[in-house]
Motif scaffolding. Structure first.
Motif, short mmCIF file in Angstrom:
data_model
loop_
_atom_site.label_atom_id
_atom_site.label_comp_id
_atom_site.label_asym_id
_atom_site.label_seq_id
_atom_site.Cartn_x
_atom_site.Cartn_y
_atom_site.Cartn_z
N PHE A 116 -3.69 -59.76 -24.84
CA PHE A 116 -3.29 -58.36 -24.91
C PHE A 116 -1.79 -58.20 -24.68
N GLY A 117 -1.04 -59.30 -24.72
CA GLY A 117 0.40 -59.25 -24.43
C GLY A 117 1.17 -58.35 -25.36
N ARG A 118 1.16 -58.67 -26.62
CA ARG A 118 1.88 -57.87 -27.61
C ARG A 118 1.20 -56.53 -27.85
N SER A 119 -0.10 -56.56 -27.96
CA SER A 119 -0.85 -55.32 -28.21
C SER A 119 -0.66 -54.34 -27.05
N GLY A 120 -0.68 -54.84 -25.82
CA GLY A 120 -0.49 -53.99 -24.66
C GLY A 120 0.87 -53.33 -24.66
N LEU A 121 1.90 -54.10 -25.00
CA LEU A 121 3.25 -53.54 -25.04
C LEU A 121 3.34 -52.48 -26.14
N PHE A 122 2.77 -52.78 -27.30
CA PHE A 122 2.78 -51.80 -28.39
C PHE A 122 2.09 -50.51 -27.94
N CYS A 123 0.90 -50.64 -27.36
CA CYS A 123 0.13 -49.46 -26.95
C CYS A 123 0.88 -48.64 -25.90
N LEU A 124 1.56 -49.31 -24.98
CA LEU A 124 2.31 -48.58 -23.96
C LEU A 124 3.49 -47.84 -24.58
N VAL A 125 4.26 -48.51 -25.41
CA VAL A 125 5.42 -47.86 -26.02
C VAL A 125 4.96 -46.72 -26.93
N TYR A 126 3.90 -46.94 -27.69
CA TYR A 126 3.36 -45.89 -28.55
C TYR A 126 2.96 -44.68 -27.71
N SER A 127 2.26 -44.92 -26.61
CA SER A 127 1.81 -43.82 -25.73
C SER A 127 3.00 -43.10 -25.10
N VAL A 128 4.00 -43.85 -24.69
CA VAL A 128 5.20 -43.24 -24.09
C VAL A 128 5.89 -42.33 -25.09
N ILE A 129 6.08 -42.81 -26.31
CA ILE A 129 6.74 -42.00 -27.34
C ILE A 129 5.88 -40.79 -27.70
N GLN A 130 4.59 -41.00 -27.79
CA GLN A 130 3.69 -39.89 -28.11
C GLN A 130 3.77 -38.79 -27.03
N LYS A 131 3.79 -39.20 -25.77
CA LYS A 131 3.92 -38.22 -24.67
C LYS A 131 5.27 -37.51 -24.72
N MET A 132 6.31 -38.24 -25.07
CA MET A 132 7.63 -37.62 -25.19
C MET A 132 7.62 -36.57 -26.30
N ARG A 133 6.96 -36.88 -27.39
CA ARG A 133 6.90 -35.92 -28.51
C ARG A 133 6.08 -34.69 -28.14
N GLU A 134 4.96 -34.89 -27.48
CA GLU A 134 4.06 -33.79 -27.18
C GLU A 134 4.48 -32.99 -25.95
N ASP A 135 4.81 -33.68 -24.86
CA ASP A 135 5.06 -33.02 -23.58
C ASP A 135 6.55 -32.85 -23.28
N LYS A 136 7.40 -33.50 -24.08
CA LYS A 136 8.85 -33.48 -23.87
C LYS A 136 9.26 -34.16 -22.57
N MET A 137 8.35 -34.93 -21.98
CA MET A 137 8.64 -35.73 -20.80
C MET A 137 7.55 -36.80 -20.67
N VAL A 138 7.85 -37.82 -19.87
CA VAL A 138 6.89 -38.90 -19.72
C VAL A 138 7.12 -39.61 -18.39
N ASP A 139 6.06 -40.14 -17.86
CA ASP A 139 6.12 -40.98 -16.67
C ASP A 139 5.60 -42.36 -17.12
N VAL A 140 6.52 -43.29 -17.34
CA VAL A 140 6.15 -44.61 -17.85
C VAL A 140 5.19 -45.31 -16.89
N PHE A 141 5.45 -45.20 -15.60
CA PHE A 141 4.59 -45.85 -14.62
C PHE A 141 3.15 -45.33 -14.72
N GLN A 142 2.97 -44.02 -14.76
CA GLN A 142 1.61 -43.44 -14.84
C GLN A 142 0.94 -43.80 -16.18
#
Length: 182
Positions: A116-142
């Motif tokens: 899950f090394g590469r896939s995990g990183l992709f999923c995290l970055v995708y989720s972070v960017i998605q949250k930034m687009r939707e919520d205009k903010m993000v908590d990478v740790f959460q």
């Protein structure tokens, strides 16, 4: 084949392959030529087109089964060298933006050859960017904490964790440039 069953059953119209095709020896799941049919169990796969750029291959695929047909876009990321813990940030963010333009509601199937090394990183970055687009903010740790509840081994190094912040900053800069053009 389990891979195609997963794509078909979950109505995933986008797959992201984070291992270059020549590195996949035991898991070939695509015909080698355009318009060639290949059967995997009850599924027939046809690659209709293959567009290449410096970041990725983009394939249009038809997946057929007795009770239906699905049109799928597969992105093969070719900007991530085998022995590197992270890819080049700008190209990775551009790939994610391209995928988001294509699909924001249906499930995306992400796979690689290193657990899950590469896939995990992709999923995290995708989720972070998605949250930034939707919520205009993000908590990478959460966001990582939520991802790790499903897969405890996701993003398991400081280099990958730091990369997520770099990707978020890169996305902000790209978005800012795009907003200034309009």
């Amino acid at each position: 084949m389990d891979f195609w069953r997963l794509v078909f059953d979950y109505k995933s119209d986008v797959t992201v392959q984070l291992t270059e095709m020549e590195d996949i020896t035991s898991a070939l799941y695509l015909p080698k030529k355009i318009n060639q049919k290949q059967t995997f169990g009850e599924y027939t796969v046809i690659v209709k087109s293959n567009y290449q750029n410096e970041f990725m291959n983009e394939r249009r695929i038809v997946l057929e089964k007795d009770d239906g047909k699905r049109h799928i876009v597969q992105y093969e990321v070719n900007q991530w060298p085998k022995n590197e813990p992270v890819p080049e940030v700008d190209s990775f963010v551009k790939i994610i933006r391209k995928i988001m333009e294509r699909n924001d509601t249906l499930p995306i199937t992400v796979h690689c050859m290193d657990d899950f090394g590469r896939s995990g990183l992709f999923c995290l970055v995708y989720s972070v960017i998605q949250k930034m687009r939707e919520d205009k903010m993000v908590d990478v740790f959460q966001t990582l904490k939520t991802l790790r509840s499903a897969c405890p081994t996701a993003v398991d190094s400081e280099v990958q964790y730091s990369f997520c912040y770099d990707a978020a900053l890169c996305y902000l800069k790209m978005y800012e440039e795009y907003a200034n053009v309009k």
